[in-house]
Design an enzyme around this catalytic site. Structure first.
Site, PDB file in Angstrom:
ATOM      1  N   HIS A  15      16.620   1.482  -2.539  1.00 26.26           N
ATOM      2  CA  HIS A  15      17.591   2.138  -3.405  1.00 26.26           C
ATOM      3  C   HIS A  15      19.027   1.705  -3.108  1.00 26.26           C
ATOM      4  CE1 HIS A  15      14.058   4.846  -3.535  1.00 26.26           C
ATOM      5  NE2 HIS A  15      14.404   4.994  -4.795  1.00 26.26           N
ATOM      6  N   GLU A  85      17.841   5.923   3.914  1.00 22.48           N
ATOM      7  CA  GLU A  85      17.836   4.461   3.931  1.00 22.48           C
ATOM      8  C   GLU A  85      18.966   3.896   4.800  1.00 22.48           C
ATOM      9  OE1 GLU A  85      17.409   2.843   0.003  1.00 22.48           O
ATOM     10  OE2 GLU A  85      15.516   3.916  -0.335  1.00 22.48           O
TER      11      GLU A  85
END
Length: 272
Positions: A15, A85
Site C-alpha cells: 500500500h 507497513e
C-alpha cells in the site's frame, strides 16, 4: 498463483509503496497528501520516495535529524495500514499530524492539541485487541511535542482525544436528511464532561498499534472548529507541522542523551 506485488510481506510494501531504505525511524502521519509540501517546506532537504493511492511518502532531514512523512488518508483503517507497513520497513516512531474539533469552550481555533491518550470510538483497533485496552501516547513523544510547542510559542492543550470512524454521525453531527444516530445529541456534551479535549479520526488506532508493537507514537492536531462555541476556521495548519518537525529533532536529541547516559528511558533528570 498470488501476484508478488500483492504479498503483504514483500519487501516493498503493497500500500505505502516504500522499502527498508526509504524511510527514517521517525515518520509524521498527516491525513491529506496535500499536507506533505507544507511539512517538508520546513526541512533541510527531502525526496518523495513513495506515492500510491492516499499514501504519499517523503524522506529527508530536519535540523540534521532523519525524518519521513507519510499521508494516511481519512480514518483509522488506512492509518493502521500505514503504521503496519512502515513498521515493517523499519520505522519505530509515529507522530500523527492533523486537524481536529475541540470540545472544551476555552480552546480557540488555531490552538494545538497534544494527545496523551485516546477514546477508542473507531473500530479498527477493536480488530487487534480487547475493547478495554487503552490507547496511550508514548511519554517521550508527548514530552517532545510539548517542548516543541513551547519553543515555537504556540498555544496548546494536553489531554485526551476521541477518535471516531465517522465524520458525521460518529461525531454527533446530523447525517443526510438530518438523520441522527442514537446518542448523537449528547455525545459532545458527554465527552466534554469527561474532560476529553478534541475529536479526530486516527489517533487511537495509531496509538494502539504502536503500543502493541513496542513502538513510539503520539499526536498533535490543530483546532479547526470548536464544537461548543460553534467557531470554525481552517487556521493555523502549519503549527502542527512545525511542532511535529521540531519534536522529531528533540526526540533524536533525547535518544542521544539516553545512549550517553546508558539508560532506556528519557526522564526529566536528563537535560537536553
Amino acid at each position: 498463483m498470488v501476484d508478488d506485488s500483492e504479498d503483504p510481506n514483500d519487501e516493498t510494501q503493497y500500500h505505502v509503496a516504500v522499502g527498508p531504505d526509504d524511510v527514517a525511524d521517525a515518520v509524521l502521519l498527516p491525513g491529506n497528501p496535500e499536507r506533505l509540501p507544507k511539512i517538508t517546506a520546513h526541512w533541510d532537504d527531502h525526496e518523495v520516495v513513495g506515492d500510491h493511492r492516499e499514501y504519499r511518502t517523503a524522506t529527508g532531514t530536519y535540523d540534521g535529524a532523519p525524518i519521513s512523512v507519510t499521508s494516511t488518508g481519512i480514518g483509522s483503517p488506512s492509518a493502521a495500514i500505514a503504521v503496519e507497513e512502515l513498521a515493517r520497513v523499519g520505522a519505530d516512531t509515529f507522530l500523527r499530524v492533523g486537524s481536529c474539533g475541540a470540545i472544551q469552550p476555552e480552546m480557540d481555533v488555531g490552538d494545538l492539541v497534544i494527545t496523551t491518550g485516546a477514546v477508542r470510538q473507531e473500530g479498527t483497533s477493536d480488530e487487534y485487541v480487547r475493547e478495554d485496552y487503552p490507547a496511550v501516547a508514548d511519554d517521550e513523544v508527548v514530552s517532545a511535542l510539548v517542548a516543541a510547542a513551547e519553543r515555537l510559542g504556540h498555544d496548546y492543550h494536553v489531554g485526551l482525544t476521541m477518535s471516531a470512524d465517522s465524520f458525521y454521525a460518529g461525531q454527533g453531527r446530523p447525517g443526510y436528511g438530518e438523520f441522527r444516530a442514537a446518542g448523537s445529541e449528547s455525545l459532545v456534551e458527554d465527552l466534554r464532561e469527561a474532560n476529553v479535549k478534541n475529536i479526530e479520526m486516527e489517533a487511537s488506532a495509531i496509538l494502539t498499534l504502536a503500543n502493541l508493537y513496542g513502538l513510539r507514537a503520539g499526536a498533535v492536531c490543530t483546532v479547526y472548529a470548536n464544537r461548543v462555541t460553534g467557531e470554525f476556521r481552517t487556521e493555523g495548519e502549519s503549527k502542527a507541522a512545525e511542532t511535529a518537525n521540531l519534536a522529531v529533532s528533540l526526540l533524536a536529541q533525547m535518544d542521544e542523551v539516553k545512549r550517553e547516559a546508558g539508560v532506556d528511558h528519557w526522564h526529566a533528570g536528563l537535560s537536553l
